[in-house]
Design a protein around this motif. Structure first.
Motif, PDB file in Angstrom:
ATOM      1  N   ILE A  74       0.850  -1.181   0.000  1.00  0.00           N
ATOM      2  CA  ILE A  74       0.000   0.000   0.000  1.00  0.00           C
ATOM      3  C   ILE A  74       0.893   1.239   0.000  1.00  0.00           C
ATOM      4  CG2 ILE A  74      -2.036  -1.070   1.028  1.00  0.00           C
ATOM      5  CD1 ILE A  74      -1.190   0.014   3.736  1.00  0.00           C
ATOM      6  N   ASP A  75       0.507   2.217  -0.813  1.00  0.00           N
ATOM      7  CA  ASP A  75       1.252   3.472  -0.933  1.00  0.00           C
ATOM      8  C   ASP A  75       0.398   4.613  -0.413  1.00  0.00           C
ATOM      9  OD1 ASP A  75       2.981   1.820  -2.286  1.00  0.00           O
ATOM     10  OD2 ASP A  75       3.308   3.193  -3.958  1.00  0.00           O
ATOM     11  N   GLN A  76       1.036   5.558   0.299  1.00  0.00           N
ATOM     12  CA  GLN A  76       0.320   6.708   0.819  1.00  0.00           C
ATOM     13  C   GLN A  76       0.878   7.982   0.216  1.00  0.00           C
ATOM     14  OE1 GLN A  76       0.684   7.719   5.030  1.00  0.00           O
ATOM     15  NE2 GLN A  76      -1.499   8.205   5.111  1.00  0.00           N
ATOM     16  N   ALA A  77      -0.014   8.822  -0.314  1.00  0.00           N
ATOM     17  CA  ALA A  77       0.388  10.123  -0.839  1.00  0.00           C
ATOM     18  C   ALA A  77       0.573  11.108   0.304  1.00  0.00           C
ATOM     19  CB  ALA A  77      -0.671  10.634  -1.810  1.00  0.00           C
ATOM     20  N   ALA A  84      -3.903   0.699  -2.882  1.00  0.00           N
ATOM     21  CA  ALA A  84      -3.531  -0.714  -2.769  1.00  0.00           C
ATOM     22  C   ALA A  84      -2.929  -1.117  -4.112  1.00  0.00           C
ATOM     23  CB  ALA A  84      -4.748  -1.576  -2.442  1.00  0.00           C
ATOM     24  N   ILE A  85      -1.615  -1.281  -4.144  1.00  0.00           N
ATOM     25  CA  ILE A  85      -0.906  -1.497  -5.409  1.00  0.00           C
ATOM     26  C   ILE A  85      -1.096  -2.915  -5.930  1.00  0.00           C
ATOM     27  CG2 ILE A  85       1.349  -1.424  -6.542  1.00  0.00           C
ATOM     28  CD1 ILE A  85       0.197   1.302  -5.714  1.00  0.00           C
ATOM     29  N   GLY A  86      -1.031  -3.906  -5.060  1.00  0.00           N
ATOM     30  CA  GLY A  86      -1.209  -5.280  -5.508  1.00  0.00           C
ATOM     31  C   GLY A  86      -0.558  -6.269  -4.572  1.00  0.00           C
ATOM     32  N   ARG A  87      -0.740  -7.568  -4.894  1.00  0.00           N
ATOM     33  CA  ARG A  87      -0.223  -8.638  -4.063  1.00  0.00           C
ATOM     34  C   ARG A  87       1.282  -8.789  -4.188  1.00  0.00           C
ATOM     35  NH1 ARG A  87      -5.256 -10.872  -5.286  1.00  0.00           N
ATOM     36  NH2 ARG A  87      -4.569 -11.031  -7.441  1.00  0.00           N
ATOM     37  N   GLY A  88       1.904  -9.182  -3.096  1.00  0.00           N
ATOM     38  CA  GLY A  88       3.286  -9.630  -3.139  1.00  0.00           C
ATOM     39  C   GLY A  88       3.304 -11.138  -3.350  1.00  0.00           C
ATOM     40  N   SER A  89       4.354 -11.643  -3.953  1.00  0.00           N
ATOM     41  CA  SER A  89       4.436 -13.072  -4.217  1.00  0.00           C
ATOM     42  C   SER A  89       4.603 -13.852  -2.912  1.00  0.00           C
ATOM     43  CB  SER A  89       5.623 -13.378  -5.139  1.00  0.00           C
ATOM     44  OG  SER A  89       5.776 -14.771  -5.296  1.00  0.00           O
ATOM     45  N   THR A  90       3.864 -14.963  -2.827  1.00  0.00           N
ATOM     46  CA  THR A  90       4.015 -15.854  -1.673  1.00  0.00           C
ATOM     47  C   THR A  90       4.713 -17.145  -2.074  1.00  0.00           C
ATOM     48  OG1 THR A  90       1.856 -16.866  -2.108  1.00  0.00           O
ATOM     49  CG2 THR A  90       1.896 -14.955  -0.642  1.00  0.00           C
TER      50      THR A  90
END
Length: 244
Positions: A74-77, A84-90
């Motif tokens: 997640i990125d905050q301005a 919510a940018i996206g999933r990280g690989s598991t």
């Protein structure tokens, strides 16, 4: 404890600096943009998710099929808004992920009706629901045809369709097979061969509901045993996408 020898104004200034530093670290307009990892707690129909620590973030269009438990960035301005940018690989097959494999060389099989996985058209999967889509080019003697099916982890269910010429056809002008979908992994379906060296194509598609993990593969053999090889040709491909 010995009393400080620093002048009182100096001590006051140091305390103010520390307070300002602490406040700034918690204020987006002061510290600027930021990002971190978070875990999805709830998914809302308005395009937002809520993290386990209460952050509401709007999904980007590329973050598809959000799922509770996803580890995401997640990125905050500096304004304070969250993305919510996206999933990280598991390390596993994630919801929304697509894997495509291609046959690099042709494979020939003769005098066998025993279904076997294609050596190139195989994808490793975990428990979940998948769409499958394959483009198969092949040739076969008209007495042998091409028998298609799937090999998947135990207890896999679903439905599929072979997307090719009916096995009774003998010419390129013959009609496509229009049959009801067959249950995944339990039924095989043949498509026509009209002579060795005459290349045909079919497009098997379907849905697989997988309860375990392992290889999901397009499988094939001759429908009727023949010494004339049935060949699945290079440049065929299989695409598997996890949807749940």
């Amino acid at each position: 404890m010995a009393a400080s020898t620093r002048p009182l104004p100096s001590l006051l200034a140091a305390a103010i600096r520390e307070q300002a530093k602490a406040a700034g670290s918690q204020t987006p307009s002061v510290r600027g943009g930021d990002w971190r990892l978070a875990v999805v707690s709830t998914v809302s129909p308005d395009g937002t998710i809520t993290t386990t620590d209460g952050i509401v973030a709007r999904r980007t269009e590329t973050y598809v099929s959000p799922t509770v438990g996803d580890l995401i960035r997640i990125d905050q301005a500096s304004s304070g808004n969250w993305w919510a940018i996206g999933r990280g690989s598991t390390g596993a097959f994630a919801v929304g992920e697509t894997v495509t494999v291609r046959k690099s060389v042709s494979t020939s099989r003769a005098s066998t009706t025993t279904l076997a996985a294609d050596p190139h058209l195989t994808v490793n999967v975990v428990a979940g629901t998948y769409t499958v889509d394959a483009f198969i080019t092949y040739d076969a003697d008209n007495a042998a045809d091409l028998k298609l099916g799937w090999i998947a982890p135990a207890s896999t269910t679903g439905a599929w369709w072979p997307g090719g010429s009916d096995s009774g056809n003998l010419t390129l002008a013959a009609t496509t097979r229009w049959g009801a979908p067959a249950d995944f992994t339990t039924t095989t379906l043949p498509v026509a061969g009209i002579g060795a060296g005459t290349i045909l194509a079919c497009r098997p598609v379907g849905t697989a509901v997988v309860t375990g993990s392992g290889a999901l593969a397009l499988a094939w053999a001759q429908q009727t045993s023949s010494a004339t090889p049935t060949v699945v040709r290079g440049q065929s491909w299989l695409q598997v996408r996890r949807i749940a």
